[in-house]
Motif scaffolding. Structure first.
Motif, mmCIF file in Angstrom:
data_model
loop_
_atom_site.group_PDB
_atom_site.id
_atom_site.type_symbol
_atom_site.label_atom_id
_atom_site.label_comp_id
_atom_site.label_asym_id
_atom_site.label_seq_id
_atom_site.Cartn_x
_atom_site.Cartn_y
_atom_site.Cartn_z
ATOM 1 N N LYS A 92 -6.360 -8.467 -18.057
ATOM 2 C CA LYS A 92 -7.886 -8.940 -17.944
ATOM 3 C C LYS A 92 -8.840 -7.761 -18.246
ATOM 4 O O LYS A 92 -9.854 -7.857 -18.711
ATOM 5 C CB LYS A 92 -7.957 -9.401 -16.306
ATOM 6 C CG LYS A 92 -7.483 -10.679 -16.051
ATOM 7 C CD LYS A 92 -7.558 -10.982 -14.847
ATOM 8 C CE LYS A 92 -6.933 -12.221 -14.392
ATOM 9 N NZ LYS A 92 -5.954 -12.040 -13.295
ATOM 10 N N LEU A 93 -8.142 -6.582 -17.997
ATOM 11 C CA LEU A 93 -9.013 -5.333 -18.308
ATOM 12 C C LEU A 93 -8.304 -4.373 -19.364
ATOM 13 O O LEU A 93 -6.997 -4.460 -19.536
ATOM 14 C CB LEU A 93 -8.927 -4.629 -17.037
ATOM 15 C CG LEU A 93 -9.892 -5.116 -15.877
ATOM 16 C CD1 LEU A 93 -9.806 -4.459 -14.586
ATOM 17 C CD2 LEU A 93 -11.363 -5.544 -16.332
ATOM 18 N N SER A 94 -9.156 -3.870 -20.102
ATOM 19 C CA SER A 94 -8.553 -2.669 -21.028
ATOM 20 C C SER A 94 -8.012 -1.402 -20.519
ATOM 21 O O SER A 94 -8.201 -1.307 -19.041
ATOM 22 C CB SER A 94 -9.457 -2.348 -22.157
ATOM 23 O OG SER A 94 -10.460 -1.397 -21.528
ATOM 24 N N SER A 95 -7.306 -0.739 -20.888
ATOM 25 C CA SER A 95 -6.648 0.710 -20.276
ATOM 26 C C SER A 95 -7.751 1.389 -20.046
ATOM 27 O O SER A 95 -7.857 2.036 -18.898
ATOM 28 C CB SER A 95 -5.824 1.212 -21.189
ATOM 29 O OG SER A 95 -6.210 1.624 -22.564
ATOM 30 N N GLU A 96 -8.766 1.521 -20.745
ATOM 31 C CA GLU A 96 -10.032 2.377 -20.288
ATOM 32 C C GLU A 96 -10.552 1.733 -19.088
ATOM 33 O O GLU A 96 -11.276 2.475 -18.198
ATOM 34 C CB GLU A 96 -11.108 2.302 -21.537
ATOM 35 C CG GLU A 96 -10.382 3.121 -22.688
ATOM 36 C CD GLU A 96 -9.777 2.137 -23.522
ATOM 37 O OE1 GLU A 96 -9.701 0.923 -23.650
ATOM 38 O OE2 GLU A 96 -8.771 2.952 -24.370
ATOM 39 N N GLU A 97 -10.987 0.541 -18.882
ATOM 40 C CA GLU A 97 -11.435 0.070 -18.002
ATOM 41 C C GLU A 97 -10.619 0.136 -16.600
ATOM 42 O O GLU A 97 -11.232 0.411 -15.488
ATOM 43 C CB GLU A 97 -11.644 -1.590 -17.980
ATOM 44 C CG GLU A 97 -12.912 -1.821 -19.059
ATOM 45 C CD GLU A 97 -12.823 -3.442 -19.519
ATOM 46 O OE1 GLU A 97 -13.888 -3.709 -19.572
ATOM 47 O OE2 GLU A 97 -11.843 -4.223 -19.545
ATOM 48 N N ILE A 98 -9.430 0.020 -16.693
ATOM 49 C CA ILE A 98 -8.360 0.350 -15.671
ATOM 50 C C ILE A 98 -8.385 1.689 -15.100
ATOM 51 O O ILE A 98 -8.588 2.010 -13.816
ATOM 52 C CB ILE A 98 -6.880 -0.174 -15.870
ATOM 53 C CG1 ILE A 98 -6.908 -1.577 -16.226
ATOM 54 C CG2 ILE A 98 -5.870 0.472 -14.992
ATOM 55 C CD1 ILE A 98 -5.554 -2.154 -16.694
ATOM 56 N N GLN A 99 -8.406 2.670 -16.164
ATOM 57 C CA GLN A 99 -8.584 4.310 -15.669
ATOM 58 C C GLN A 99 -10.011 4.259 -15.251
ATOM 59 O O GLN A 99 -10.092 5.075 -14.056
ATOM 60 C CB GLN A 99 -8.487 4.881 -16.886
ATOM 61 C CG GLN A 99 -7.228 4.855 -17.367
ATOM 62 C CD GLN A 99 -6.357 5.494 -16.724
ATOM 63 O OE1 GLN A 99 -6.418 6.655 -16.193
ATOM 64 N NE2 GLN A 99 -5.152 4.993 -16.504
#
Length: 115
Positions: A92-99
């Motif tokens: 659901k989230l990009s890796s940048e959003e997760i970070q």
């Protein structure tokens, strides 16, 4: 030493001293983005770092340390894969959003969500 070598060394030292200052706004932007993502995807269960589903699984400093979530990487892994009642957000989230949200959660947990 020749004059040109001294100039290069001084230039490199100045650049190395400025790098942390230039990186700071990005960190702030990541925290802002992390706060927005948290509000949209996490606050429903973790309002103010609590947990309305399982009281003992909150995002407070002591609980995070007890459960081994003391780094951005550990939190990002949990957000990505989920665990128990917590949904996975890797799709659901990009890796940048997760970070960004992991950094925000870690920062907030360090102050027990008082800032």
């Amino acid at each position: 030493m020749n004059k040109r070598l001294v100039q290069v060394i001084v230039f490199v030292m100045i650049v190395l001293l400025l790098v942390p200052l230039l990186a700071t706004p990005a960190f702030g932007a990541d925290l802002d983005q992390g706060a927005q993502i948290f509000e949209a995807h996490c606050a429903g269960c973790h309002l103010n770092g609590g947990n309305i589903v399982r009281r003992g699984k909150n995002l407070k400093k002591r609980t995070m340390a007890k459960n081994g979530y003391t780094s951005v990487e550990a939190i990002a892994n949990l957000v990505t894969q989920g665990k128990g009642n917590m949904s996975a957000y890797g799709d659901k989230l990009s890796s940048e959003e997760i970070q960004a949200v992991a950094q925000y959660v870690l920062q907030q947990s360090q102050t027990d969500w008082k800032s």
